[in-house]
Scaffold this motif. Structure first.
Motif, mmCIF file in Angstrom:
data_model
loop_
_atom_site.group_PDB
_atom_site.id
_atom_site.type_symbol
_atom_site.label_atom_id
_atom_site.label_comp_id
_atom_site.label_asym_id
_atom_site.label_seq_id
_atom_site.Cartn_x
_atom_site.Cartn_y
_atom_site.Cartn_z
ATOM 1 N N PHE A 43 45.310 43.149 34.366
ATOM 2 C CA PHE A 43 44.487 42.757 35.819
ATOM 3 C C PHE A 43 44.912 44.140 36.607
ATOM 4 N N PRO A 44 44.129 44.742 36.840
ATOM 5 C CA PRO A 44 44.614 46.093 37.600
ATOM 6 C C PRO A 44 44.258 46.081 39.171
ATOM 7 N N PRO A 45 45.032 45.300 40.167
ATOM 8 C CA PRO A 45 44.223 45.328 41.615
ATOM 9 C C PRO A 45 44.825 46.705 42.250
ATOM 10 N N ILE A 53 38.713 35.591 46.400
ATOM 11 C CA ILE A 53 38.103 34.580 45.185
ATOM 12 C C ILE A 53 37.417 35.269 43.873
ATOM 13 N N GLY A 54 36.920 36.409 44.235
ATOM 14 C CA GLY A 54 36.358 37.334 43.292
ATOM 15 C C GLY A 54 37.522 37.783 42.309
ATOM 16 N N HIS A 55 38.700 38.154 43.016
ATOM 17 C CA HIS A 55 39.829 38.646 42.164
ATOM 18 C C HIS A 55 40.128 37.555 40.996
ATOM 19 N N ILE A 240 38.686 44.980 30.597
ATOM 20 C CA ILE A 240 37.653 44.150 31.310
ATOM 21 C C ILE A 240 37.644 44.363 32.704
ATOM 22 N N CYS A 241 36.207 45.038 33.078
ATOM 23 C CA CYS A 241 36.001 44.993 34.587
ATOM 24 C C CYS A 241 34.761 44.663 35.022
ATOM 25 N N THR A 242 34.571 45.033 36.204
ATOM 26 C CA THR A 242 33.082 44.477 36.660
ATOM 27 C C THR A 242 32.070 45.505 36.559
ATOM 28 N N ILE A 279 32.566 36.110 51.810
ATOM 29 C CA ILE A 279 32.763 37.729 51.874
ATOM 30 C C ILE A 279 33.865 37.960 50.739
ATOM 31 N N THR A 280 33.500 38.934 49.669
ATOM 32 C CA THR A 280 34.375 39.408 48.561
ATOM 33 C C THR A 280 34.427 40.866 48.753
ATOM 34 N N SER A 281 34.717 41.183 49.978
ATOM 35 C CA SER A 281 34.964 42.611 49.968
ATOM 36 C C SER A 281 36.370 42.799 50.670
HETATM 37 P P1 ATP Z 1 36.787 45.508 46.875
HETATM 38 O O1 ATP Z 1 35.725 46.158 46.539
HETATM 39 O O2 ATP Z 1 37.051 44.036 47.437
HETATM 40 O O3 ATP Z 1 37.945 46.324 47.418
HETATM 41 P P2 ATP Z 1 37.953 46.054 44.338
HETATM 42 O O4 ATP Z 1 37.185 45.752 42.903
HETATM 43 O O5 ATP Z 1 37.694 47.474 44.682
HETATM 44 O O6 ATP Z 1 37.496 44.958 45.213
HETATM 45 P P3 ATP Z 1 40.244 45.773 42.969
HETATM 46 O O7 ATP Z 1 41.834 45.740 43.536
HETATM 47 O O8 ATP Z 1 39.940 47.187 42.550
HETATM 48 O O9 ATP Z 1 39.357 45.542 44.300
HETATM 49 O O10 ATP Z 1 39.950 44.683 42.054
HETATM 50 C C1 ATP Z 1 40.919 44.300 40.756
HETATM 51 C C2 ATP Z 1 40.030 43.821 39.733
HETATM 52 O O11 ATP Z 1 39.325 42.496 40.097
HETATM 53 C C3 ATP Z 1 38.808 44.856 39.173
HETATM 54 O O12 ATP Z 1 39.132 44.766 37.867
HETATM 55 C C4 ATP Z 1 37.640 44.410 39.938
HETATM 56 O O13 ATP Z 1 36.701 44.609 39.039
HETATM 57 C C5 ATP Z 1 37.939 42.721 40.108
HETATM 58 N N1 ATP Z 1 37.299 42.160 40.974
HETATM 59 C C6 ATP Z 1 37.136 42.633 42.099
HETATM 60 N N2 ATP Z 1 36.127 41.770 43.032
HETATM 61 C C7 ATP Z 1 35.889 40.679 42.005
HETATM 62 C C8 ATP Z 1 34.656 40.079 42.014
HETATM 63 N N3 ATP Z 1 33.843 39.700 43.050
HETATM 64 N N4 ATP Z 1 34.413 39.165 40.997
HETATM 65 C C9 ATP Z 1 34.980 39.633 39.669
HETATM 66 N N5 ATP Z 1 35.950 40.641 39.498
HETATM 67 C C10 ATP Z 1 36.168 41.155 40.603
#
Ligand code: ATP
Ligand code: MG
Length: 507
Positions: A43-45, A53-55, A240-242, A279-281
């Motif tokens: 898991f790579p935040p 919640i998306g994370h 695994i990523c989005t 909001i999931t940003s």
């Molecule tokens: P944001 O766009 O809010 O900054 P991000 O995707 O850039 O989110 P990261 O910290 O890079 O944030 O996310 C870590 C992981 O969580 C990534 O693999 C990303 O694909 C996944 N992720 C982020 N948002 C979602 C979501 N809404 N649904 C599923 N996975 C998500």
């Protein structure tokens, strides 16, 4: 609103509902064929905000699959952009992953641990004639890049000699140039229909202090030049990523093919979780915090995990929700009601019952003896005998809900103590798709002005005075509540409403 958009059982052909995850058969096949003996996910935040919640969906997919197949998961901070990152976020992310109930394998990892290796590999690509230092200004570079319908043009600096490139890159690293003056680019194909392959940037100059590496570097690798190689170094099997990274996959593979990496991870994409009213940003969540539309990242109205936690959501209910919506590659919006359904299911089964009248009205039973108090014993939970009983005093003065006012209250009304403050949280956004708003001003216009209501003078049964922070209850007829983790004081819990008893939004 009461009807979930996604039916959790619709994927099941027969037998009990098994939520579909398209990655499961892929992993099974890799294990069966002997391609991998153990699966390793990550898991790579990026530590530039709190997890939302998306994370949680991504965490459940990565950790969940590894658990299911006897593998392991790494927690790796994707920390290539020091300007936006912060230790506070690192701490919060670690704590949220643990709270959700997952354990990463080994130490926490940081992409920045690989900066030396990445730098060496950049030099190898230069030596192989596959990377060059470009002096175009950002504006010129944009012009040269072309568009979706037009091919790009080669930069006039593209054909520098290897020696020149090595020299320029060394000077970039030595700090000779200001931010943005030059970049290192991979030499791939300026005419590629995939924009990501049009000589993507590998390194940019950024004179910034990094939370992990301090002032060691003034050049930082881009995400694309970091992620795949970090996966390879760590022996990740399934990255695994989005879905927004799908068009980056050819570049991910190009770097792996052109570098002497120790392993060959594969990238798989699934569709992001989108929840209505939510909001999931991270950028927008940060804006809500910075501009004080909410009281911090853990405000119970926030869609962050720390906000949900304060609101009383349980880790099990979030995990269950993430499983039940399945994992696929088609875009869709999940109804917030599904998440609430999962919360109610968990709390109904596990939360002790209690009495708390939110809008109390004092009633004096004049024909009841002045000093008499009868203690009634009630079970804490109708199905869970093991939770024991609680005592409810009944006396001449009782409190009832204002809405229940009756000239003659029936026997059975309870005397409740004046302790307690409750706040009621409602959805932060009025519109089902607050993120769709074109500009940020209108996403803020969607804020529900009544999303926070504070009720004081609520009357609660005496046993609630002992509630500890994060204790959860069903207040009979009122909903599910949690004692606030921050604002509760010993003997003086402050309760947050987690969710109503039934789905009443919009009715
Ligand atoms: P944001 O766009 O809010 O900054 P991000 O995707 O850039 O989110 P990261 O910290 O890079 O944030 O996310 C870590 C992981 O969580 C990534 O693999 C990303 O694909 C996944 N992720 C982020 N948002 C979602 C979501 N809404 N649904 C599923 N996975 C998500
Ligand atoms: Mg990201």
């Amino acid at each position: 609103m009461s009807k979930p958009t996604v039916d959790p059982t619709s994927n099941a052909k027969s037998g009990p509902a098994v939520p579909v995850n398209f990655l499961r058969p892929i992993i099974q096949a890799d294990l069966d064929s002997g391609k991998h003996t153990q699966i390793v996910t990550r898991f790579p935040p990026e530590p530039n905000g709190y997890l939302h919640i998306g994370h949680a969906k991504s965490i459940c997919v990565n950790f969940g699959l590894a658990q299911e197949f006897g593998g392991v998961t790494h927690l790796r901070f994707d920390d290539t952009n020091p300007a936006k990152e912060d230790q506070e976020y690192i701490d919060a992310i670690e704590s949220d992953v643990k709270w959700l109930g997952f354990e990463w394998s080994g130490e926490v990892r940081y992409a920045s641990q690989y900066f030396d290796q990445l730098h060496d590999w950049a030099i190898e690509l230069i030596k192989a004639g596959k990377a060059y230092v470009d002096d175009l200004t950002p504006e010129q570079a944009k012009e040269y890049r072309g568009s979706l319908t037009e091919p790009g043009k080669n930069s006039p600096f593209r054909d520098r000699s290897v020696e020149e490139n090595l020299d320029w890159f060394a000077r970039m690293r030595a700090g000779e140039f200001p931010d943005g003056a030059r970049v290192l680019r991979a030499k791939i194909d300026m005419a590629s229909p995939n924009m990501n392959l049009r000589d993507p940037i590998m390194y940019r100059i950024r004179h910034a202090h990094h939370h992990q590496t301090g002032d060691k570097w003034c050049i930082y690798p881009n995400y694309d030049f970091t992620h795949g190689q970090s996966d390879a170094i760590e022996g990740i099997t399934h990255s695994i990523c989005t879905l927004e990274f799908e068009s980056h996959r050819p570049l991910y593979e190009w770097f792996l093919q052109n570098l002497p990496v120790p392993a060959n991870p594969r990238q798989y994409e699934f569709s992001r979780l989108n929840l209505n009213y939510t909001i999931t940003s991270k950028r927008k969540l940060k804006q809500l915090v910075d501009e004080k539309h909410v009281n911090g990242w853990d405000d119970p109205r926030m869609s962050t995990l720390s906000g949900f936690r304060r609101r009383g959501y349980t880790p099990a209910s979030i995990r269950n929700f993430c499983d039940m919506i399945g994992t696929n590659r088609s875009d869709g919006v999940v109804d917030f009601g599904m998440l609430e359904f999962s919360i109610r299911q968990d709390l109904d089964a596990n939360a002790p019952r209690a009495m708390c009248v939110l809008r109390p009205l004092k009633v004096v039973i004049t024909n009841y003896p002045q000093d008499q108090v009868e203690n009634l014993e009630l079970p804490r939970h109708p199905q869970k005998e093991e939770l024991g009983v609680r005592k409810l005093p009944f006396a001449r003065e009782i409190y009832i809900d204002r809405d229940d006012f009756m000239e003659e209250p029936p026997k059975g009304y309870k005397r409740l103590e004046p302790n307690g403050e409750v706040r009621l949280y409602d959805r932060l956004f009025r519109s089902p798709n607050p993120e769709k708003a074109e500009d940020s001003a209108s996403f803020l216009d969607n804020i529900n002005p009544d999303s926070l209501q504070v009720l004081t003078g609520c009357r609660a049964e005496p046993s609630l005075g002992d509630a500890q922070p994060e204790d959860r209850f069903q207040f009979e007829r009122e909903g599910y509540f949690v004692a606030d983790i921050k604002d509760s004081k010993p003997g003086q819990p402050v309760f947050n409403r987690t969710v109503t008893l039934r789905d009443s939004w919009g009715q």
